[in-house]
Design an enzyme around this catalytic site. Structure first.
Site, mmCIF file in Angstrom:
data_model
loop_
_atom_site.group_PDB
_atom_site.id
_atom_site.type_symbol
_atom_site.label_atom_id
_atom_site.label_comp_id
_atom_site.label_asym_id
_atom_site.label_seq_id
_atom_site.Cartn_x
_atom_site.Cartn_y
_atom_site.Cartn_z
ATOM 1 N N GLY A 8 0.801 -1.215 0.000
ATOM 2 C CA GLY A 8 0.000 0.000 0.000
ATOM 3 C C GLY A 8 0.833 1.264 0.000
ATOM 4 O O GLY A 8 2.040 1.227 0.240
ATOM 5 N N LYS A 67 4.572 -1.454 -9.120
ATOM 6 C CA LYS A 67 4.337 -0.011 -9.217
ATOM 7 C C LYS A 67 5.648 0.738 -9.403
ATOM 8 O O LYS A 67 5.675 1.823 -9.986
ATOM 9 C CB LYS A 67 3.570 0.495 -8.003
ATOM 10 C CG LYS A 67 4.334 0.487 -6.685
ATOM 11 C CD LYS A 67 5.077 1.767 -6.435
ATOM 12 C CE LYS A 67 5.860 1.808 -5.155
ATOM 13 N NZ LYS A 67 6.412 0.681 -4.527
ATOM 14 N N ASP A 81 -0.070 3.222 -4.481
ATOM 15 C CA ASP A 81 1.383 3.233 -4.324
ATOM 16 C C ASP A 81 2.052 3.929 -5.509
ATOM 17 O O ASP A 81 3.048 4.643 -5.352
ATOM 18 C CB ASP A 81 1.896 1.799 -4.196
ATOM 19 C CG ASP A 81 2.980 1.669 -3.148
ATOM 20 O OD1 ASP A 81 3.596 2.693 -2.815
ATOM 21 O OD2 ASP A 81 3.225 0.549 -2.669
ATOM 22 N N ARG A 107 14.075 8.738 -6.059
ATOM 23 C CA ARG A 107 15.040 8.397 -7.099
ATOM 24 C C ARG A 107 14.392 7.837 -8.357
ATOM 25 O O ARG A 107 14.884 8.046 -9.463
ATOM 26 C CB ARG A 107 16.037 7.379 -6.529
ATOM 27 C CG ARG A 107 16.889 7.940 -5.404
ATOM 28 C CD ARG A 107 17.643 6.846 -4.673
ATOM 29 N NE ARG A 107 18.448 7.410 -3.595
ATOM 30 C CZ ARG A 107 19.044 6.676 -2.663
ATOM 31 N NH1 ARG A 107 18.911 5.353 -2.686
ATOM 32 N NH2 ARG A 107 19.772 7.245 -1.723
#
Length: 325
Positions: free
Chosen positions: A142, A197, A257, A266
Site C-alpha cells: 500500500g 508499481k 502506491d 530516485r
C-alpha cells in the site's frame, strides 16, 4: 505490551517503530552490516540520519552482531531490508526466528524463476526455508512513505499473508489512529500490485522529462501526458496481477502506491532524466550509480515475460509501456 524486533534500520523499517511504540510495545531496532552509522547515531542521540527525525524513546538500537540478543523473547519480527537485502535476510535472520514468531516484511518485490514464474517475496523466502519449517511470513503493501509514517500522517496499508488469524493479530498490534490497516490473504495479488508499481512509476516519470526536454528544466509541469501513462500503467498492472494468480481488485493498492511514488524520490528522478533524452548509463552516472528498486523490478518483470512469451503463454506486445522501459 509485546516485544517487536525490527531487522533493518533503513527508512521504512525504522519508521515502523512509530506505530509500534505508540501501541506501547518494546521496540528493538537492529541494523544490518550496512546500517552501522545509523545505529551509532541512534545510540548517541536517537536521531535517524536518513529519516531526519528523532525515533521514539522506547526504541533500543542494536548492531547486527547483537541480533540473537535482540530476538530473545520477541513476539514479532519486522523485516526492514530493501529488496536487495531479501536474500541476506532469508539466509541470516530467518533461521534464528522461531516458528511461533510471525515475520512481517516491509519489502515490496517479486522474484522471477527460471520458467518465468513470478513469486512474491514471502513465497520466495518460504521456498528457501528448510523442509518442515512452519514460519509465518507476511508483508505490508500500500501507499505509505516512511517519512510520512514517522510524522504520523494518515496512511492506509494492507497486511497480507496466508493466515487471517495471524494477520488480525498483527493488525491489532500495530494499528493506530493514523496507521490504518486492512488484511488480505491474497499474497500474490497484493505483493505483485505494490511491487510492480516501481517499474510503472519510472514509466510515468518519462513524461516529466519529455516536457522538460521541450520547454526547459524548471518549466511548468504538464499533467495530461503523465495521466495518460498512469492510465496505461494501470491497464498493464492489472494484466500482470492476473498472470500471477492474484485478484484484480488488488490493483487499488498498486494504484495508490504508484500515485505516491511518482511524486518524488530516485525513481522519479531516473524517469525524468531518461525522458529528457539521457541514456540509461548517463542517467545512472548522474545518480552516482545508485541501484534502484525500479530498475530491479523492471528487469525482473521483463525476464519473466520474455520467458513466458517463449512458452507461448503471453505476448509482450500486450505490455508496451513496460517493454519500452
Amino acid at each position: 505490551m509485546s516485544v517487536i524486533t525490527i531487522v533493518g534500520a533503513g527508512m521504512m523499517g525504522s519508521a515502523m517503530s512509530f506505530p509500534a511504540s505508540d501501541n506501547e510495545h518494546e521496540v528493538r531496532l537492529v541494523g544490518t552490516h550496512l546500517d552501522r552509522e545509523i545505529i551509532e547515531m541512534v545510540k548517541e542521540n536517537h536521531i535517524h540520519p536518513k529519516l531526519q527525525r528523532k525515533l521514539p524513546a522506547c526504541v533500543q538500537p542494536f548492531h547486527i552482531e547483537e541480533l540473537e540478543k535482540a530476538l530473545e523473547g520477541t513476539d514479532l519480527v519486522i523485516g526492514g531490508v530493501s529488496s536487495f537485502g531479501v536474500e541476506w535476510f532469508t539466509r541470516n535472520v530467518l533461521p534464528l526466528v522461531p516458528d511461533t514468531v510471525p515475520v512481517l516484511s516491509v519489502t515490496k518485490g517479486l522474484e522471477d524463476q527460471s520458467d518465468g514464474e513470478l513469486l512474491p517475496f514471502p513465497y520466495a523466502m518460504k521456498r528457501k526455508l528448510p523442509h518442515g519449517r512452519r514460519l509465518s511470513l507476511n508483508a505490508i503493501g500500500g501507499p505509505c512513505t516512511s517519512y510520512e509514517l514517522a510524522d504520523r500522517r494518515h496512511s492506509a496499508v494492507v497486511f497480507c499473508g496466508d493466515d487471517s488469524d495471524i494477520l488480525m493479530k498483527l493488525k491489532n498490534m500495530l494499528k493506530t489512529s493514523y496507521y490504518h490497516i486492512s488484511i488480505s490473504t491474497d499474497v500474490p495479488g497484493v505483493e505483485c500490485a505494490v511491487a510492480i508499481k516501481n517499474a510503472y512509476a519510472l514509466a510515468v516519470s518519462l513524461a516529466i522529462g519529455l516536457v522538460e526536454r521541450e520547454d526547459g528544466i524548471g518549466c511548468n509541469q504538464a499533467y495530461n501526458p503523465q495521466a495518460a501513462l498512469f492510465a496505461q500503467s494501470i491497464r498493464e498492472m492489472s494484466k500482470i496481477i492476473k498472470l500471477v494468480g492474484g485478484k484484480e481488485e488488488n490493483i487499488v493498492y498498486g494504484a495508490g502506491d504508484l500515485y505516491v511514488t511518482i511524486f518524488g524520490g530516485r525513481t522519479r528522478k531516473l524517469g525524468t532524466l531518461l525522458g529528457r533524452g539521457l541514456s540509461f548509463d548517463e542517467a545512472m552516472a548522474e545518480l552516482e550509480g545508485i541501484t534502484l528498486e525500479s530498475v530491479a523490478i523492471t528487469s525482473c518483470l521483463a525476464r519473466a515475460l520474455y520467458k513466458r512469451e517463449e512458452a507461448s503463454l503471453v505476448k509482450t506486445s500486450d505490455f508496451p509501456l513496460l517493454m519500452h522501459v
